[in-house]
Design a protein around this motif. Structure first.
Motif, mmCIF file in Angstrom:
data_model
loop_
_atom_site.group_PDB
_atom_site.id
_atom_site.type_symbol
_atom_site.label_atom_id
_atom_site.label_comp_id
_atom_site.label_asym_id
_atom_site.label_seq_id
_atom_site.Cartn_x
_atom_site.Cartn_y
_atom_site.Cartn_z
ATOM 1 N N GLU A 108 27.652 39.875 41.023
ATOM 2 C CA GLU A 108 28.954 40.442 41.416
ATOM 3 C C GLU A 108 29.840 40.681 40.195
ATOM 4 O O GLU A 108 30.560 41.687 40.131
ATOM 5 N N TRP A 109 29.817 39.776 39.223
ATOM 6 C CA TRP A 109 30.587 39.943 37.987
ATOM 7 C C TRP A 109 30.163 41.209 37.260
ATOM 8 O O TRP A 109 31.005 42.023 36.860
ATOM 9 N N LEU A 110 28.851 41.408 37.121
ATOM 10 C CA LEU A 110 28.353 42.590 36.422
ATOM 11 C C LEU A 110 28.679 43.867 37.194
ATOM 12 O O LEU A 110 29.051 44.881 36.598
ATOM 13 N N ARG A 111 28.551 43.824 38.501
ATOM 14 C CA ARG A 111 28.914 45.000 39.298
ATOM 15 C C ARG A 111 30.417 45.285 39.189
ATOM 16 O O ARG A 111 30.829 46.448 39.198
ATOM 17 N N GLY A 112 31.233 44.251 39.085
ATOM 18 C CA GLY A 112 32.671 44.439 38.881
ATOM 19 C C GLY A 112 32.971 45.084 37.535
ATOM 20 O O GLY A 112 33.849 45.946 37.425
ATOM 21 N N LEU A 113 32.239 44.673 36.494
ATOM 22 C CA LEU A 113 32.408 45.306 35.185
ATOM 23 C C LEU A 113 32.023 46.777 35.246
ATOM 24 O O LEU A 113 32.670 47.629 34.631
ATOM 25 N N ARG A 114 30.973 47.083 36.003
ATOM 26 C CA ARG A 114 30.578 48.487 36.192
ATOM 27 C C ARG A 114 31.724 49.272 36.830
ATOM 28 O O ARG A 114 32.056 50.376 36.384
ATOM 29 N N THR A 115 32.339 48.714 37.856
ATOM 30 C CA THR A 115 33.457 49.381 38.527
ATOM 31 C C THR A 115 34.603 49.621 37.546
ATOM 32 O O THR A 115 35.171 50.721 37.494
ATOM 33 N N ASP A 116 34.925 48.609 36.747
ATOM 34 C CA ASP A 116 35.988 48.758 35.741
ATOM 35 C C ASP A 116 35.626 49.810 34.709
ATOM 36 O O ASP A 116 36.485 50.589 34.269
#
Length: 178
Positions: A108-116
């Protein structure tokens, strides 16, 4: 058809992310801390319960084999700092980037960085791409934001390949059930 540089960089990022998503969807919590060799870098629990990555300010010889945990922390570190630079914020220190833990928290952290990152890319114009890059080449006018975005794509692709290979090796080395 002419494709803008920002569109080309975005397409390259999307391709790299699709390769990462293949592995992210298949990662098991036990994959993260699996040590593929005796000499490796990983993340370890600190006394306060947070995870601390192995680190050396000089490149060790031989270079340790990283675990998926270490690689995922490493992605989170350089990507967070790059996002700080893109947003004009003071960049966080390496020690300020904490790995969230095996399994879903890290995915989830990595997917959040992708979104950012996607939000940052959407704001870029071709003129922005020609400005001097703030990171990872501080104060070097030869490198532009376009170079920085291309570096993110290349660094992510390298780390994705490493994570994918480690995941495949772990699966292949597991005892087969009959």
């Amino acid at each position: 058809m002419t494709v803008s540089r920002s569109d080309l960089l975005r397409r390259q990022f999307d391709l790299t992310w699709s390769l990462f998503e293949y592995h992210l969807a298949r990662l098991e919590p036990d994959d993260f801390l699996w040590e593929p060799a005796p000499h490796c870098w990983t993340v370890r629990r600190a006394a306060d319960g947070t995870w601390t990555p192995d680190w050396s300010d000089t490149e060790p010889d031989p270079v340790p084999v990283p675990t998926i945990a270490w690689l995922s922390w490493h992605i989170g570190w350089w990507w967070s700092v790059t996002l700080d630079h893109m947003a004009g914020r003071p960049p966080r220190e390496r020690t300020d980037i904490t790995w969230p833990g095996a399994g879903q928290p890290t995915v989830e952290w990595l997917r959040g960085l992708r979104t950012d990152w996607l939000a940052a890319l959407v704001r870029l114009t071709d003129a922005d791409l020609d400005t001097t890059a703030p990171f990872p080449w501080p104060d070097d006018p030869e490198y532009t934001v376009a170079d920085m975005v291309a570096w993110v794509n290349a660094e992510l692709m390298k780390n994705v390949a490493e994570i994918g290979q480690l995941r495949l090796l772990r699966v292949a080395s597991a005892p087969q059930q009959t």
